[in-house]
Scaffold this motif. Sequence first.
Motif, mmCIF file in Angstrom:
data_model
loop_
_atom_site.group_PDB
_atom_site.id
_atom_site.type_symbol
_atom_site.label_atom_id
_atom_site.label_comp_id
_atom_site.label_asym_id
_atom_site.label_seq_id
_atom_site.Cartn_x
_atom_site.Cartn_y
_atom_site.Cartn_z
ATOM 1 N N ALA A 191 34.831 39.132 34.491
ATOM 2 C CA ALA A 191 34.588 38.102 33.483
ATOM 3 C C ALA A 191 35.825 37.824 32.635
ATOM 4 N N ALA A 192 36.886 38.612 32.811
ATOM 5 C CA ALA A 192 38.119 38.401 32.050
ATOM 6 C C ALA A 192 38.857 37.169 32.574
ATOM 7 N N GLN A 193 39.411 36.379 31.660
ATOM 8 C CA GLN A 193 40.204 35.214 32.056
ATOM 9 C C GLN A 193 41.432 35.653 32.856
ATOM 10 N N SER A 194 41.977 36.788 32.493
ATOM 11 C CA SER A 194 43.151 37.317 33.193
ATOM 12 C C SER A 194 42.822 37.663 34.642
ATOM 13 N N PHE A 195 41.636 38.194 34.883
ATOM 14 C CA PHE A 195 41.219 38.511 36.251
ATOM 15 C C PHE A 195 41.081 37.224 37.057
ATOM 16 N N ALA A 196 40.474 36.201 36.443
ATOM 17 C CA ALA A 196 40.306 34.915 37.130
ATOM 18 C C ALA A 196 41.664 34.300 37.460
ATOM 19 N N TYR A 197 42.607 34.443 36.547
ATOM 20 C CA TYR A 197 43.956 33.905 36.782
ATOM 21 C C TYR A 197 44.609 34.611 37.970
ATOM 22 N N LEU A 198 44.505 35.928 37.998
ATOM 23 C CA LEU A 198 45.075 36.686 39.114
ATOM 24 C C LEU A 198 44.399 36.302 40.427
ATOM 25 N N TYR A 199 43.085 36.138 40.390
ATOM 26 C CA TYR A 199 42.351 35.783 41.616
ATOM 27 C C TYR A 199 42.754 34.398 42.116
ATOM 28 N N SER A 200 42.989 33.466 41.180
ATOM 29 C CA SER A 200 43.391 32.114 41.573
ATOM 30 C C SER A 200 44.806 32.098 42.159
ATOM 31 N N ASN A 201 45.576 33.142 41.871
ATOM 32 C CA ASN A 201 46.939 33.263 42.402
ATOM 33 C C ASN A 201 47.035 34.369 43.454
ATOM 34 N N LYS A 202 45.923 34.579 44.141
ATOM 35 C CA LYS A 202 45.845 35.656 45.128
ATOM 36 C C LYS A 202 46.907 35.513 46.223
ATOM 37 N N ALA A 203 47.125 34.300 46.674
ATOM 38 C CA ALA A 203 48.101 34.088 47.758
ATOM 39 C C ALA A 203 49.499 34.526 47.332
ATOM 40 N N ALA A 206 35.887 46.477 29.196
ATOM 41 C CA ALA A 206 35.777 45.639 27.999
ATOM 42 C C ALA A 206 37.094 45.627 27.226
ATOM 43 N N VAL A 207 37.737 46.786 27.135
ATOM 44 C CA VAL A 207 39.033 46.875 26.446
ATOM 45 C C VAL A 207 40.093 46.128 27.242
ATOM 46 N N ALA A 208 40.072 46.294 28.551
ATOM 47 C CA ALA A 208 41.046 45.616 29.416
ATOM 48 C C ALA A 208 40.930 44.100 29.290
ATOM 49 N N LYS A 209 39.705 43.615 29.182
ATOM 50 C CA LYS A 209 39.481 42.164 29.032
ATOM 51 C C LYS A 209 40.203 41.647 27.783
ATOM 52 N N VAL A 210 40.047 42.357 26.676
ATOM 53 C CA VAL A 210 40.697 41.943 25.428
ATOM 54 C C VAL A 210 42.216 42.011 25.566
ATOM 55 N N TYR A 211 42.696 43.126 26.104
ATOM 56 C CA TYR A 211 44.146 43.328 26.177
ATOM 57 C C TYR A 211 44.816 42.349 27.137
ATOM 58 N N PHE A 212 44.345 42.287 28.377
ATOM 59 C CA PHE A 212 45.008 41.452 29.376
ATOM 60 C C PHE A 212 44.814 39.964 29.092
ATOM 61 N N ASP A 213 43.669 39.593 28.520
ATOM 62 C CA ASP A 213 43.465 38.179 28.166
ATOM 63 C C ASP A 213 44.400 37.747 27.052
ATOM 64 N N GLN A 256 38.234 43.075 46.007
ATOM 65 C CA GLN A 256 36.943 43.461 46.582
ATOM 66 C C GLN A 256 36.364 44.680 45.858
ATOM 67 N N ARG A 257 37.218 45.657 45.590
ATOM 68 C CA ARG A 257 36.764 46.872 44.897
ATOM 69 C C ARG A 257 36.249 46.541 43.497
ATOM 70 N N THR A 258 36.971 45.704 42.786
ATOM 71 C CA THR A 258 36.592 45.367 41.416
ATOM 72 C C THR A 258 35.261 44.640 41.378
ATOM 73 N N MET A 259 35.083 43.669 42.253
ATOM 74 C CA MET A 259 33.824 42.910 42.233
ATOM 75 C C MET A 259 32.655 43.738 42.757
ATOM 76 N N SER A 260 32.924 44.599 43.722
ATOM 77 C CA SER A 260 31.865 45.466 44.244
ATOM 78 C C SER A 260 31.384 46.450 43.179
ATOM 79 N N SER A 261 32.318 47.069 42.482
ATOM 80 C CA SER A 261 31.929 48.010 41.423
ATOM 81 C C SER A 261 31.246 47.281 40.276
ATOM 82 N N ALA A 308 30.651 35.157 36.486
ATOM 83 C CA ALA A 308 32.057 35.117 36.902
ATOM 84 C C ALA A 308 32.202 35.386 38.396
ATOM 85 N N ILE A 309 31.473 36.370 38.897
ATOM 86 C CA ILE A 309 31.554 36.705 40.329
ATOM 87 C C ILE A 309 31.089 35.527 41.177
ATOM 88 N N ARG A 310 30.011 34.894 40.767
ATOM 89 C CA ARG A 310 29.514 33.739 41.524
ATOM 90 C C ARG A 310 30.556 32.619 41.568
#
Length: 401
Positions: free
Chosen positions: A208-220, A177-184, A236-241, A265-267
């Motif tokens: 659910a963090a926008q920053s995570f979605a941004y990183l995932y969209s730039n996975k390549a 939750a803290v990471a979401k605020v900070y990285f977003d 994979q680890r993050t979504m599994s946990s 977000a995962i869906r």
Amino acid sequence: MKRNLLTLALSLGILTGATAQNREISFKEADWKTQLATAKKEKKIIFFDAYTTWCGPCKMMAKDVFTKDNVADLFNQTFLNVKYDMEKGEGPALKDKFEVSAYPTYLFINGDGEVVHKIVGSMSAPEFMEEAKKALNPGSTAFGLAKKFNSGDHSEATALAYMEALDKAYEADKMGAVAKVYFDGLPKASLMEANNWNLALKHLNNPAAQSFAYLYSNKAELEKKYGAEKVNAYFQRTMSSSVYAIKRAYEKKTDLKAATEKATAIRKLLSNGTDYSKPMLAQLELIEFAATSKWDKFIAKVYAVWEDSDFKNKAGFVIGAANDLVTAAPAQYYKHALSWADQVESSNPNLFANIQLADLRKRTLKKQGKTAEAELMATKAQDLRKEASQKGQMTPPMMKD
């Protein structure tokens, strides 16, 4: 005469050396209410050792760390030391009160019953002492930093110190939750930089963090810069946990809003498909079916998975689903768990899976009131564990009945 004196001196030296390291943390015995009153009266912080009798790291800490003179001196002079078995007496109630979920857990609590610091896991004596001293300066602990962060201080220094403290306190959900605020709050392009990427690897565990979605969209691009194996393992680890955290939230009926946000977000992130999309999305369905008692849909989904030839590790998935069903569903559905066990067994599972199946059957039969048959399965599970141990193979944790 000189020889006798020398012998005596050497003997005394040996005895002195043997007793030089004989001090240890002294624990006070009393009920929790009395311990709190004593701490308040003496103006001391309570050092609370939350342990179980079967916890190996707990025993190691008690034997190798608590018995160091410098550790004993610090704790005996500074804190009111108490310990409780989390499975006996007041232990279970205190376990729930302080949300103890791993062992060993060490809490530092003031006379008002407020946790000011928390340590999880075993560590060396110097590290243990360093962490304990933080309790004397609450501003540097997770609880002190929470006040700063929640009051609006989202600076890099405060946020990173807070996430680090939460990580050490085994508070993954709060850290997310803290990471979401900070990285977003960071410029999106800066997330790709090595420093922020390495911090994200350690702390950004919230899909659910926008920053995570941004990183995932730039996975390549991340794969080119930092390596495909490392990047894919992180996602994979993050979504599994997170799927596990969602399940825990639904079971405990806590943080449901955050759980729903993570599931949504995962869906969305997995809609394009990866090699781990199918099992994660299927697991989310089962979690939500179980949470809303839609057991017919739960069962239909498990049968569909079993018939899916492209579903990876479906034996493990089905065994897990069967245990969840036996744990939470009405007794009328137990027959399906036993049917799934038969299907998995017929597919030639390995020794690890066979132990899981024996445990599953034992739990199911016991809940059905078939005591004798359950005992036979318990014996079978025990024999299989011995076989695995002799072969040096890993064994699954025992499920509670």
